[in-house]
Design an enzyme around this catalytic site. Structure first.
Site, short mmCIF file in Angstrom:
data_model
loop_
_atom_site.label_atom_id
_atom_site.label_comp_id
_atom_site.label_asym_id
_atom_site.label_seq_id
_atom_site.Cartn_x
_atom_site.Cartn_y
_atom_site.Cartn_z
N LYS A 82 26.05 10.15 18.99
CA LYS A 82 25.53 10.39 20.46
C LYS A 82 26.50 10.03 21.42
CE LYS A 82 21.05 8.26 22.33
NZ LYS A 82 20.35 7.06 22.26
O1 G3P Z 1 17.66 5.67 23.50
C1 G3P Z 1 17.40 5.90 24.71
C2 G3P Z 1 16.40 5.95 25.54
O2 G3P Z 1 15.05 6.24 24.91
C3 G3P Z 1 16.20 4.63 26.31
O3 G3P Z 1 14.75 4.24 26.82
O4 G3P Z 1 13.11 2.86 27.91
O5 G3P Z 1 15.41 2.21 27.79
O6 G3P Z 1 14.84 3.85 29.10
P1 G3P Z 1 14.72 3.31 28.05
#
Ligand code: G3P
Length: 212
Positions: A82
């Site tokens: 990633k």
């Molecule tokens: O893993 C990346 C992403 O899904 C993060 O989500 O909810 O922290 O914006 P969030």
């Protein structure tokens, strides 16, 4: 559509294993897991799922990011490196893609970033729906635009809907035809929970009792 679990918790991966095709992690989730050695943790996750396990680089500069990306790709054959949608991250993506290493371009907030990710041969691009909405923009529209753009240009990079915060996001993303979605355990649980299902079970059970 592939469903990934957005977590760095072994317990979550074991619990949800039947419904998921892979796992995505990020540095915040890894910190939350409390793991002392995150590479050991990720290795364990890789043994539990057959599909891709996204692990994010911590370096920000091209050289160190490239070295780190090559190193973490060796943790297991299903690791997907990633990388951030930055100048350096995109250059590393291009290099790793040429080496046959799978990549997931994260922190994607615009179609222009997604365009460059595809040009650099990314395996996945992750538009962040929820975080865009946090700042008043339309995250679902971004997914739509990236899907259209890839379709028009014939890019093979897979669109992975990320930062998913609600059931509505899940259905909207699925109906647009995203290739993959990553869900926090809480949202995956919401996908099957419905009060009328529980109520229905209760009614059936009570009716059976009455018959006896
Ligand atoms: O893993 C990346 C992403 O899904 C993060 O989500 O909810 O922290 O914006 P969030």
């Amino acid at each position: 559509m592939e469903i990934f679990l957005d977590t760095a918790s072994i317990e979550d991966v074991v619990f949800w294993e039947s419904f998921i095709d892979g796992v995505t992690t990020n540095p915040s989730l890894i910190a939350k897991s409390g793991a002392e050695d995150y590479e050991v943790l990720v290795k364990e996750i890789c043994q539990l799922v057959r599909g891709p396990v996204s692990l994010e680089v911590l370096s920000e500069k091209y050289e160190t990011m490239l070295t780190e990306g090559r190193r973490i790709a060796k943790i297991n054959s299903n690791i997907c490196v990633k990388l951030p949608c930055t100048f350096d991250g995109l250059r590393v993506c291009k290099e790793l893609s040429l080496e046959g290493i799978s990549t997931n371009m994260t922190l994607c907030f615009s179609s222009a970033q997604a365009l460059l990710a595809a040009k650099c041969g990314a395996t996945y691009v992750s538009p962040f729906v929820g975080r865009l909405e946090d700042v008043g923009h339309d995250g679902i529209h971004l997914l739509e635009e990236v899907l259209d753009l890839y379709n028009q240009q014939g890019y093979e990079t897979r669109v992975l809907a990320a930062s998913i915060r609600s059931l509505q996001h899940v259905i909207q993303a699925a109906m647009l035809g995203v290739d993959a979605i990553t869900l926090p355990p809480l949202i995956l649980r919401q996908c099957f929970e419905h009060p009328l299902t529980w109520k229905g079970l209760e009614i059936f059970a009570n009716d059976l009792k009455k018959r006896k």
